[in-house]
Write an enzyme that holds these catalytic residues in place. Structure first.
Site, PDB file in Angstrom:
ATOM      1  N   ASP A 231      -9.873   2.946   1.890  1.00 30.79           N
ATOM      2  CA  ASP A 231      -9.978   2.411   3.500  1.00 30.79           C
ATOM      3  C   ASP A 231     -10.697   3.229   4.320  1.00 30.79           C
ATOM      4  OD1 ASP A 231      -8.882  -0.175   2.760  1.00 30.79           O
ATOM      5  OD2 ASP A 231      -6.852   0.737   3.045  1.00 30.79           O
TER       6      ASP A 231
ATOM      7  N   LYS B  24       0.659  -1.138   0.000  1.00 29.52           N
ATOM      8  CA  LYS B  24       0.202  -0.036  -0.098  1.00 29.52           C
ATOM      9  C   LYS B  24       0.814   1.198   0.029  1.00 29.52           C
ATOM     10  CE  LYS B  24      -4.048  -1.566   2.152  1.00 29.52           C
ATOM     11  NZ  LYS B  24      -5.155  -1.518   2.942  1.00 29.52           N
TER      12      LYS B  24
END
Ligand code: ATR
Length: 280
Positions: A107, A71
């Protein structure tokens, strides 16, 4: 599928990847909406990430999801970053806009959407207390700051990391790092308590990140840990009359927001939720 039977590929880059339920959830959503996409998980070793990112353009993929451990490192392979991805310092969704790779982070925004829909909390009126200051804390705290939380306080085992996060958030809303010692007073004044630490995660389900007697009925308690059964934190919170919010919603809505970025359409959230619940 389009009229020629062609599908456009959307990928998931992670390592390891076999446990991921995103392919199940996204493919069910594409089929339900009759969209010509297919979602495939790729086990990408860290040293291959750059090549894998280039393949998004070469293969004409619409985009990818990115998960652990890529990420942060994926950012160096992209052309542009959304404001949320910049603030969080991590990307979980890439969109290929005619060869330009744009990094987003759903997220945090997915978390906030599930929190608000499931608890009806009003963020501008909420004193938020976040336990932890790792990657997950950065994502959810940044999204809450961008959406105008009244105040965010961070308590972390390693105080320096808590201070760094509070400083980043400070541009967008009042934010400060606070100490574990002051938890009794902090929890009594909080409207929302969010656990982003790994305390209580499998196989240590009996662990709890704060003394349960601090929990009270005016709190919304949110735990990012997803267990098919409630975490002990949520169980103790519910027992004391607090509203609770579990980690499944964050997973569903991060996927729903990625779906919208790729397709431009609203995601079939309830179908996505049912698909995941029936796979557990
Ligand atoms: P993630 O990406 O899931 O957030 P992470 O970046 O490793 O994972 O962050 C884990 C968080 O849980 C950190 O805030 C960590 O505290 P430290 O910064 O002090 O390491 C917190 N954490 C993990 N185990 C903990 C424990 N036993 N007690 C308190 N906090 C803990």
């Amino acid at each position: 599928m389009n009229s020629n039977g062609h599908l456009t590929l959307i990928g998931l880059f992670g390592h390891p990847i076999h446990h991921s339920r995103s392919p199940l959830m996204q493919n069910a959503a594409f089929r339900a909406k009759g969209l010509p996409y297919t979602y495939v998980a790729f086990d990408v070793f860290p040293e291959q990430l750059k090549t894998a990112a280039e393949s998004i353009r070469i293969l004409g993929m619409r985009g990818v999801n990115v998960t652990i451990p890529h990420k942060v490192d994926i950012m160096a392979c992209l052309d542009e970053l959304s404001p949320a991805a910049k603030l969080i310092g991590a990307v979980n969704t890439v969109v290929n806009e005619k060869g330009t790779l744009i990094g987003h982070n759903t997220d945090g925004s997915g978390y906030v959407r599930s929190l608000l829909e499931e608890t009806r909390l009003s963020l501008p009126d909420a004193n938020v207390l976040v336990l932890g200051a790792g990657g997950a804390a950065r994502a959810v705290a940044a999204a809450m700051a961008l959406q105008g939380a009244k105040r965010i306080q961070i308590v972390n085992r390693t105080p320096e990391k808590g201070r760094e996060l509070a400083e980043r958030l400070g541009t967008f809303c009042p934010a400060e790092a606070v100490s574990y010692q002051d938890l009794p007073e902090l929890v009594s004044e909080a409207d929302l308590l969010v656990n982003t630490t790994s305390v209580g995660m499998h196989p240590n389900e009996q662990e709890i990140p704060l003394p349960p007697d601090l929990l009270h009925e005016k709190l919304v308690v949110s735990d990012l840990i997803y267990n098919p059964r409630q975490t002990r934190l949520l169980w103790e919170a519910a027992k004391r009359g607090a509203k609770t919010h579990g980690g499944l919603g964050m997973f569903i809505y991060q996927g729903a927001e990625a779906f919208t970025l790729w397709t431009g359409e609203d995601a079939p959230v309830e179908l996505m939720r049912k698909t995941i619940e029936s796979s557990l």
